[in-house]
Design a protein around this motif. Structure first.
Motif, PDB file in Angstrom:
ATOM      1  N   THR A 162      73.878 -47.585 -70.702  1.00  0.00           N
ATOM      2  CA  THR A 162      74.938 -48.053 -71.598  1.00  0.00           C
ATOM      3  C   THR A 162      74.310 -48.761 -72.803  1.00  0.00           C
ATOM      4  N   PRO A 163      75.075 -48.902 -73.914  1.00  0.00           N
ATOM      5  CA  PRO A 163      74.501 -49.532 -75.112  1.00  0.00           C
ATOM      6  C   PRO A 163      74.111 -50.993 -74.906  1.00  0.00           C
ATOM      7  N   THR A 164      74.777 -51.687 -73.961  1.00  0.00           N
ATOM      8  CA  THR A 164      74.432 -53.093 -73.719  1.00  0.00           C
ATOM      9  C   THR A 164      73.251 -53.223 -72.762  1.00  0.00           C
ATOM     10  N   ALA A 165      72.814 -52.104 -72.173  1.00  0.00           N
ATOM     11  CA  ALA A 165      71.714 -52.162 -71.212  1.00  0.00           C
ATOM     12  C   ALA A 165      70.419 -52.542 -71.911  1.00  0.00           C
ATOM     13  N   GLN A 166      69.565 -53.236 -71.170  1.00  0.00           N
ATOM     14  CA  GLN A 166      68.248 -53.580 -71.701  1.00  0.00           C
ATOM     15  C   GLN A 166      67.196 -52.730 -70.989  1.00  0.00           C
ATOM     16  N   TRP A 167      65.998 -52.763 -71.514  1.00  0.00           N
ATOM     17  CA  TRP A 167      64.911 -51.939 -71.005  1.00  0.00           C
ATOM     18  C   TRP A 167      63.919 -52.828 -70.274  1.00  0.00           C
ATOM     19  N   THR A 168      63.732 -52.583 -68.974  1.00  0.00           N
ATOM     20  CA  THR A 168      62.804 -53.420 -68.218  1.00  0.00           C
ATOM     21  C   THR A 168      61.368 -53.157 -68.681  1.00  0.00           C
ATOM     22  N   THR A 169      60.740 -54.222 -69.121  1.00  0.00           N
ATOM     23  CA  THR A 169      59.366 -54.161 -69.604  1.00  0.00           C
ATOM     24  C   THR A 169      58.402 -53.789 -68.483  1.00  0.00           C
ATOM     25  N   THR A 170      57.446 -52.936 -68.784  1.00  0.00           N
ATOM     26  CA  THR A 170      56.337 -52.699 -67.863  1.00  0.00           C
ATOM     27  C   THR A 170      55.181 -53.559 -68.344  1.00  0.00           C
ATOM     28  N   ALA A 171      55.047 -54.719 -67.744  1.00  0.00           N
ATOM     29  CA  ALA A 171      54.036 -55.666 -68.224  1.00  0.00           C
ATOM     30  C   ALA A 171      53.867 -56.802 -67.231  1.00  0.00           C
ATOM     31  N   ALA A 172      52.767 -57.503 -67.353  1.00  0.00           N
ATOM     32  CA  ALA A 172      52.528 -58.717 -66.587  1.00  0.00           C
ATOM     33  C   ALA A 172      51.827 -59.717 -67.483  1.00  0.00           C
ATOM     34  N   GLY A 173      51.992 -60.991 -67.148  1.00  0.00           N
ATOM     35  CA  GLY A 173      51.329 -62.040 -67.913  1.00  0.00           C
ATOM     36  C   GLY A 173      50.935 -63.176 -67.000  1.00  0.00           C
ATOM     37  N   CYS A 174      49.819 -63.816 -67.315  1.00  0.00           N
ATOM     38  CA  CYS A 174      49.298 -64.906 -66.498  1.00  0.00           C
ATOM     39  C   CYS A 174      48.784 -66.026 -67.387  1.00  0.00           C
TER      40      CYS A 174
ATOM     41  N   GLY B  20      81.149 -65.890 -64.296  1.00  0.00           N
ATOM     42  CA  GLY B  20      82.039 -64.830 -63.835  1.00  0.00           C
ATOM     43  C   GLY B  20      81.802 -63.454 -64.423  1.00  0.00           C
ATOM     44  N   ILE B  21      80.713 -63.269 -65.182  1.00  0.00           N
ATOM     45  CA  ILE B  21      80.387 -61.935 -65.709  1.00  0.00           C
ATOM     46  C   ILE B  21      79.953 -61.031 -64.548  1.00  0.00           C
ATOM     47  N   THR B  22      80.519 -59.831 -64.482  1.00  0.00           N
ATOM     48  CA  THR B  22      80.193 -58.947 -63.360  1.00  0.00           C
ATOM     49  C   THR B  22      79.474 -57.666 -63.791  1.00  0.00           C
ATOM     50  N   ASP B  23      79.316 -57.423 -65.091  1.00  0.00           N
ATOM     51  CA  ASP B  23      78.735 -56.172 -65.565  1.00  0.00           C
ATOM     52  C   ASP B  23      77.206 -56.227 -65.501  1.00  0.00           C
ATOM     53  N   ALA B  24      76.632 -55.537 -64.506  1.00  0.00           N
ATOM     54  CA  ALA B  24      75.182 -55.556 -64.310  1.00  0.00           C
ATOM     55  C   ALA B  24      74.463 -54.800 -65.423  1.00  0.00           C
ATOM     56  N   ASN B  25      75.210 -54.121 -66.287  1.00  0.00           N
ATOM     57  CA  ASN B  25      74.598 -53.500 -67.458  1.00  0.00           C
ATOM     58  C   ASN B  25      74.695 -54.393 -68.689  1.00  0.00           C
ATOM     59  N   ASN B  26      75.120 -55.621 -68.479  1.00  0.00           N
ATOM     60  CA  ASN B  26      75.204 -56.544 -69.604  1.00  0.00           C
ATOM     61  C   ASN B  26      74.686 -57.915 -69.152  1.00  0.00           C
ATOM     62  N   MET B  27      73.427 -57.912 -68.753  1.00  0.00           N
ATOM     63  CA  MET B  27      72.857 -59.124 -68.180  1.00  0.00           C
ATOM     64  C   MET B  27      72.655 -60.197 -69.224  1.00  0.00           C
TER      65      MET B  27
ATOM     66  N   ILE C 182      77.508 -62.656 -61.652  1.00  0.00           N
ATOM     67  CA  ILE C 182      76.052 -62.754 -61.796  1.00  0.00           C
ATOM     68  C   ILE C 182      75.625 -64.194 -62.081  1.00  0.00           C
ATOM     69  N   PRO C 183      75.169 -64.923 -61.043  1.00  0.00           N
ATOM     70  CA  PRO C 183      74.662 -66.279 -61.282  1.00  0.00           C
ATOM     71  C   PRO C 183      73.335 -66.166 -62.039  1.00  0.00           C
ATOM     72  N   SER C 184      73.104 -67.094 -62.940  1.00  0.00           N
ATOM     73  CA  SER C 184      71.877 -67.036 -63.736  1.00  0.00           C
ATOM     74  C   SER C 184      71.232 -68.407 -63.817  1.00  0.00           C
ATOM     75  N   ILE C 185      69.994 -68.407 -64.282  1.00  0.00           N
ATOM     76  CA  ILE C 185      69.251 -69.665 -64.398  1.00  0.00           C
ATOM     77  C   ILE C 185      68.264 -69.559 -65.549  1.00  0.00           C
ATOM     78  N   CYS C 186      67.902 -70.701 -66.109  1.00  0.00           N
ATOM     79  CA  CYS C 186      66.950 -70.731 -67.209  1.00  0.00           C
ATOM     80  C   CYS C 186      66.030 -71.939 -67.012  1.00  0.00           C
ATOM     81  N   HIS C 187      64.726 -71.702 -67.072  1.00  0.00           N
ATOM     82  CA  HIS C 187      63.753 -72.799 -66.958  1.00  0.00           C
ATOM     83  C   HIS C 187      62.997 -72.930 -68.280  1.00  0.00           C
TER      84      HIS C 187
END
Lengths: 339, 339
Positions: free
Chosen positions: A160-172, A196-203, A325-330
């Motif tokens: 979907t247009p709101t979908a994001q692209w999972t990065t293939t990467a790592a960082g340390c 209360g957002i439920t659309d897993a294509n709009n994280m 979708i519960p979320s968190i930010c550090h």
């Protein structure tokens, strides 16, 4: 209330831990983006020499830790702790990638906030005198994430247009009690936020309230303002989520300014690479931090950065059961110099 | 090396945090076992009033945290941190169970070692002056674990004799900088250990080397001997895994003695309840600690306990790809009095 603690969620580190070294690795698409030159290694082989994508993700974690150790001229024996996690079920990217190092290990699950969570806890362990050196790392892989969260890549599902692209990467990042910087001066621990957002294509939209919650707590607890920073970075909110956070602050009369950006919007060329709403995944903010951001800070481009990656704490099972979708930010404040 | 640190893996806490309160909850089988009287609540409904087993597991975490808060006469606002995780993919037992409390949250993944990991990090955060009070909790549910790791329960799959029974239970400890005890005096952080065991129906054997590694580190770092403890408890090694650890120590000339036990062997009636090799799951050690062990310590039965739950860091995907089972063990020393 201890005087190290500012407000409810923020710790001002008494002796800010220093970045000793950092390393990242990316896949083919990351190597075609504008930050390509800021990767230590780009692999055009999505398997990274392994037989499965899951083993490839573990190989990425192993590689970035090994390389970060080499850059700091350290051996695994010099590390007091590793703090790591990833998106895979039971965090197998970390446990299999890091099992050979024989370093005391605290496994984390913070979804795409993991780079923020691991840096936070590593900083607290060092500042508290429990460690001289600790490694914080995470990863994501487009193909392991698609297989697990959506559909196996070979099925060719449409996005979907709101979908994001999972990065293939790592960082340390390897942190130590003393070093050349940048320094972690503040750590703000996030709370779980669920609007209360439920659309897993709009994280991005689901995670935006968590970013707003933690950034607000940071500003409230420390007295800093957005204008005090050269850069304020969310992790992978993407175009939509990032705009929502900016709007939230605007309603409070706070202008986040042009320095408010998102790692997920920096990683790919928005014009020539069709990643829809931007990059996502633990590896997104981890690889942007442990390349572009820390290198440019060391070169003197930026003095202070507020790094605030978010994580969506859902699973396919929870979505299948109609859950939101519960979320968190550090958040972590980085300063190029000791203050 | 800081003087808080003993050897490579152990921290001696300068001001040992105190248990303020503890709570547990169990399912039907836990209520038929020998520790039934040590549960705050037993539910004969495996759904705990919810519509799915996953929601039931979240409800258990919510309940134990709520009850532990009530016992300590605290509100969620009094907590500086929650540290929690569980076995479910993406740890949804914790994120959904704890989202309404609005407490700063560090999500963990340590599989069945989570009670040890969460207690360890909570203790370090309090001892370091970053928190006055923190909650450590975890859960497991037989039906969510079977569905995720093996087969949905309604399929009626047969179990092997070495298989363990995933506990339906949750446990929560609230720690504070000062209080009536017991006190967490030492924390030993485990390393990932993988001796190549691949049988996912024999996790006790896979986890035994991790328990041996961490317990050895604890004894080496602190100078304590097994005889110095009233109880030394692994989490859920079961009959086979526990015997392997005892053998490992015997080869070193160390007799672990009769005080060396396993929460998984205490929870069910080995004669009248057919749980095969014993109980398992994060909720096993969590519910035994946060009922039987802490209550009896407060009543004066035991003075010092070494609590060392292990976790198997596998996933069905890693097993499907022919991988062995990396494991970890996090140990915590509890003392009834301040020393």
């Amino acid at each position: 209330m201890n005087d190290k603690r500012l407000g409810r969620q923020t710790v001002a580190l008494a002796h800010p831990p220093s970045v000793l070294s950092f390393s990242n690795i990316g896949g083919k698409f990351e190597g075609q983006g504008p930050l390509a030159d800021f990767f230590d290694e780009i692999s055009n082989d999505s398997f990274f020499g392994e037989k499965t994508w899951e083993k490839a993700e573990s190989a990425m974690q192993k590689t970035v830790l090994q390389r970060a150790l080499e850059k700091a001229e350290l051996t695994p024996e010099d590390l007091d702790y590793i703090l790591a996690g990833d998106l895979l079920n039971q965090c197998i990217g970390s446990s299999f990638g890091l099992r050979d190092f024989r370093v005391p290990f605290y496994g984390l699950y913070g979804a795409c906030s993991t780079m923020g969570e691991s840096l936070s806890l590593a900083s607290l362990l060092i500042d508290g005198g429990y460690a001289d050196r600790a490694a914080a790392l995470t990863s994501s892989h487009f193909c392991t994430a698609e297989r697990q969260y959506r559909m196996p890549v070979p099925y060719g599902s449409q996005r979907t247009p709101t979908a994001q692209w999972t990065t293939t990467a790592a960082g340390c990042t390897i942190l130590g009690s003393d070093g050349p910087g940048p320094y972690v001066t503040h750590v703000t621990c996030g709370r779980i936020v669920d609007k209360g957002i439920t659309d897993a294509n709009n994280m991005g939209a689901a995670m935006a309230p968590a970013a707003y919650d933690t950034l607000s707590a940071f500003f409230r607890d420390t007295g800093y303002k957005p204008a005090d920073f050269d850069l304020i970075l969310t992790g992978d909110l993407g175009e939509l989520g990032h705009a929502i956070v900016r709007d939230f602050f605007q309603r409070d009369g706070v202008d986040m300014g042009p320095q408010f950006q998102d790692c997920g919007l920096l990683l790919y060329d928005r014009k020539h690479q069709d990643m829809h709403a931007g990059a996502s995944g633990c590896g997104c903010s981890a690889s942007v931090l442990n390349g572009y951001l820390l290198r440019k800070m060391r070169e003197g481009k930026w003095k202070t950065i507020l790094f605030a990656p978010t994580g969506a704490l859902l699973s396919p099972t929870s979505s299948g059961q109609g859950e939101s979708i519960p979320s968190i930010c550090h958040a972590v404040r980085l300063s190029a110099v000791r203050e």
